[in-house]
Design a protein around this motif. Structure first.
Motif, PDB file in Angstrom:
ATOM      1  N   ARG B 178       0.854  -1.185   0.000  1.00  0.00           N
ATOM      2  CA  ARG B 178       0.000   0.000   0.000  1.00  0.00           C
ATOM      3  C   ARG B 178       0.895   1.242   0.000  1.00  0.00           C
ATOM      4  NH1 ARG B 178      -2.898  -3.469  -1.243  1.00  0.00           N
ATOM      5  NH2 ARG B 178      -4.970  -3.942  -0.411  1.00  0.00           N
ATOM      6  N   ILE B 179       0.421   2.306  -0.651  1.00  0.00           N
ATOM      7  CA  ILE B 179       1.194   3.547  -0.755  1.00  0.00           C
ATOM      8  C   ILE B 179       0.530   4.592   0.134  1.00  0.00           C
ATOM      9  CG2 ILE B 179       2.107   5.293  -2.326  1.00  0.00           C
ATOM     10  CD1 ILE B 179       1.583   3.130  -4.582  1.00  0.00           C
ATOM     11  N   LEU B 241       6.912   8.251  -7.914  1.00  0.00           N
ATOM     12  CA  LEU B 241       6.239   6.983  -8.229  1.00  0.00           C
ATOM     13  C   LEU B 241       6.841   6.339  -9.479  1.00  0.00           C
ATOM     14  CD1 LEU B 241       2.497   7.879  -7.522  1.00  0.00           C
ATOM     15  CD2 LEU B 241       4.042   6.517  -6.092  1.00  0.00           C
ATOM     16  N   ILE B 254      -2.788   4.650  -8.383  1.00  0.00           N
ATOM     17  CA  ILE B 254      -3.187   5.589  -7.330  1.00  0.00           C
ATOM     18  C   ILE B 254      -4.568   6.149  -7.643  1.00  0.00           C
ATOM     19  CG2 ILE B 254      -0.858   6.214  -6.567  1.00  0.00           C
ATOM     20  CD1 ILE B 254      -1.087   8.730  -8.346  1.00  0.00           C
ATOM     21  N   ASP B 255      -5.217   6.676  -6.613  1.00  0.00           N
ATOM     22  CA  ASP B 255      -6.602   7.133  -6.728  1.00  0.00           C
ATOM     23  C   ASP B 255      -6.637   8.635  -6.447  1.00  0.00           C
ATOM     24  OD1 ASP B 255      -9.272   7.747  -6.490  1.00  0.00           O
ATOM     25  OD2 ASP B 255      -9.756   5.951  -5.321  1.00  0.00           O
ATOM     26  N   ILE B 259      -6.077  11.678  -2.853  1.00  0.00           N
ATOM     27  CA  ILE B 259      -4.894  12.543  -2.757  1.00  0.00           C
ATOM     28  C   ILE B 259      -5.298  13.946  -2.333  1.00  0.00           C
ATOM     29  CG2 ILE B 259      -2.982  13.571  -4.054  1.00  0.00           C
ATOM     30  CD1 ILE B 259      -3.093  11.046  -5.856  1.00  0.00           C
ATOM     31  N   ILE B 286       6.082   9.644   0.779  1.00  0.00           N
ATOM     32  CA  ILE B 286       5.254   8.451   0.623  1.00  0.00           C
ATOM     33  C   ILE B 286       5.985   7.260   1.237  1.00  0.00           C
ATOM     34  CG2 ILE B 286       3.853   9.092  -1.377  1.00  0.00           C
ATOM     35  CD1 ILE B 286       5.979   7.795  -3.179  1.00  0.00           C
ATOM     36  N   ILE B 313      -3.090   6.133  -0.627  1.00  0.00           N
ATOM     37  CA  ILE B 313      -3.455   6.696  -1.939  1.00  0.00           C
ATOM     38  C   ILE B 313      -3.352   5.694  -3.071  1.00  0.00           C
ATOM     39  CG2 ILE B 313      -2.793   9.052  -1.276  1.00  0.00           C
ATOM     40  CD1 ILE B 313      -0.281   8.558  -3.176  1.00  0.00           C
ATOM     41  N   GLY B 314      -2.855   4.485  -2.809  1.00  0.00           N
ATOM     42  CA  GLY B 314      -2.752   3.547  -3.927  1.00  0.00           C
ATOM     43  C   GLY B 314      -2.095   2.244  -3.545  1.00  0.00           C
ATOM     44  N   LEU B 326      -3.517   6.459 -12.778  1.00  0.00           N
ATOM     45  CA  LEU B 326      -4.335   7.237 -11.836  1.00  0.00           C
ATOM     46  C   LEU B 326      -5.805   6.987 -12.135  1.00  0.00           C
ATOM     47  CD1 LEU B 326      -4.256   9.842  -9.788  1.00  0.00           C
ATOM     48  CD2 LEU B 326      -4.936  11.078 -11.857  1.00  0.00           C
TER      49      LEU B 326
END
Lengths: 348, 348
Positions: B178-179, B241, B254-255, B259, B286, B313-314, B326
């Motif tokens: 997980r990020i 990233l 990522i979403d 963010i 991150i 976030i992702g 994204l």
């Protein structure tokens, strides 16, 4: 009612502006350190004001050093900015008795620099690092707009391992110490100046840029009572001696007849009106050794190619503390003062 | 007979000159590293291409990092070049899992700089060092002629202690990770740009400059399976990233809805036509954490004031290796590419 704004701000007095001399390693540099840097950053490691800081790590001690390089021109007989960036930082560690191990490098490039120029500098740094036995382990590159820099500036910071039990430094110097010098003075500074002025000299004038770590390690091994070493960069021999006389609260007497200067450097110094005692070197160092170990230290220096021409050039005294005096070739004595400013900006 | 000299040297093609983008942290920076620095300096520590190098010393390991700072203007809401020079290097060490301890600083000053300006920067560095718990142990000052620099450039190099057994780095990242992000994006870059452009914004836009060492240490403690951390400076979230996706040979999803971006930054980004994913930060990072430890890491981040707004976030995937995608606020997907050049030169 508001206070009327000044139509024009008052000009800042000239003595409150940075001048080239603040980067000279001379008296103006020392004043900037005392007035601006020391009060803000004060801590035990920094206050030693040696060329390197010795700090604890979990299994021992390391030495840290940093220098930025802004030499002009970038390439010159005997070296280039890349070699200086490696050897300069290696030497600052080595004169503290440390074994130089790792370097970091930061480039500030001016927009429009040919990549081939950078490549040539980087290859030179790689060779210099190999010669000095250090690894360049991390780096950074910034680019500034054309006109906001000058081709290439390089910072290098270095880490060295400090042997257990070793404590060198200006404050360790004692009356009676002999002062040893590893070779002739002024070659780097005069080479740079000759290049800038387009002076064609008969002798082959070359920078003395070289890594002094093996030479320094040999002195440490030969003279366990060694008190201090210094490399003779900006400000030359005179700045190094004056700094040490001040730090250790001792007098220093040196003999001009014992100080080697090549004919080429002597000739160029006459043309430029410079004194070799004040000219920068990039491969010269002095060691402060108790009298009884001076012969052993001298022999160890002479056994190294970078110390083949090593000499004992003077003595530390209790007389005239904080003062450096020179016995001239005519047998007279004169004070060797610290220059307020550098003779030559952007020498390294 | 001699070969006639060329009347005029051939111009160097534009793609063989340094441009501002080579200092951007984007694709041009990466190419310069691959083509110029890596082939010359190659060694195991450097090849990791992390923000810090981890090297052995007697008794353990230390982390080394270096960065030069050329930000314009020197002073801005939320910080100044001195704070950046301390926090930037502290953060590069901290995201490697190291405990930052010592800094070296090198100043390159332009002739004519008011000493009061230098003093203000130095005092800010001293406060920043105190806040971050590091000592500035050695330094260097060079001065260049007026027009050959731009007021003040600062290099800082840092040393941190690496806890035994800890190995973080881009190459440790694994599918399923997980990020986690510690807060909202783009504040530093947008603040600098607004200052330069004279944009008056309603919201109080301030740089997010801050030392992340305590936050990073809290994550290390809470998530022993942690794989990597990165701070989001030049090139923003997208560069970090993309570098990690390339190093670890993984895909990253990522979403956008997860963010955080403040209204002030979002509004300014619209005015300037910028994407917050690409804008520089100076207090954002991150972390890549195995799924089963993500909740613990998130809780640890939120317990620190600099991670109060932390989010997941992702996710790292096996799908589309070396690619960052994204999920947009509209529910569509797009590729988040690495910029060739920086949007904003001299942001740090």
């Amino acid at each position: 009612m508001t206070t009327p704004a000044l139509a024009c701000p008052l000009p800042i007095p000239a003595d409150q502006l940075i001048v080239l001399g603040h980067g000279s390693g001379g008296r103006l540099s020392a004043r900037l350190t005392e007035q601006v840097f020391l009060p803000a950053f004060r801590n035990a490691a920094l206050e030693q004001l040696d060329d390197q800081a010795i700090v604890p790590v979990p299994g021992g001690r390391i030495a840290l050093s940093t220098d930025s390089y802004v030499v002009k021109p970038l390439f010159f007989p005997g070296g280039d900015i890349g070699e200086l960036a490696v050897y300069g930082t290696v030497n600052d560690l080595a004169v503290g008795g440390a074994i130089p191990k790792y370097l970091t490098v930061g480039f500030i490039l001016e927009e429009g620099l040919p990549i081939a120029t950078l490549q040539r500098i980087v290859e030179s740094m790689a060779q210099a690092a190999q010669r000095a036995g250090v690894l360049i382990v991390t780096g950074d590159t910034k680019v500034v707009e054309k006109g906001c820099g000058d081709q290439v500036f390089i910072n290098s910071a270095g880490v060295g391992f400090v042997p257990n039990g070793l404590t060198l430094g200006a404050r360790q110097v004692r009356p009676g110490d002999r002062i040893l010098l590893n070779g002739s003075l002024g070659e780097h500074g005069i080479t740079i100046l000759s290049q800038r002025e387009g002076l064609e000299l008969a002798g082959d004038l070359r920078s003395d840029a070289a890594p002094l770590n093996e030479l320094c390690a040999a002195i440490v091994a030969a003279a366990p009572g060694l008190h201090a070493m210094r490399d003779l960069t900006r400000g030359g021999l005179s700045s190094a001696l004056n700094e040490i006389a001040t730090s250790a609260q001792v007098g220093i007497e040196i003999d001009d007849r014992a100080i080697p200067v090549t004919d080429a450097v002597r000739g160029a110094c006459e043309i430029f009106g410079l004194d070799p005692l004040y000219v920068a070197n990039e491969g010269k160092m002095i060691a402060f050794v108790p009298e009884e170990q001076a012969a052993a230290a001298l022999a160890a220096m002479r056994a190294n190619p970078l110390g083949a021409d090593a000499r004992i050039i003077g003595t530390v005294t209790e007389k005239h503390p904080r003062m450096v005096t020179l016995r001239t070739r005519l047998g007279t004595e004169r004070i060797v003062d610290m220059l307020a400013q550098d003779q030559l900006p952007r020498i390294c």
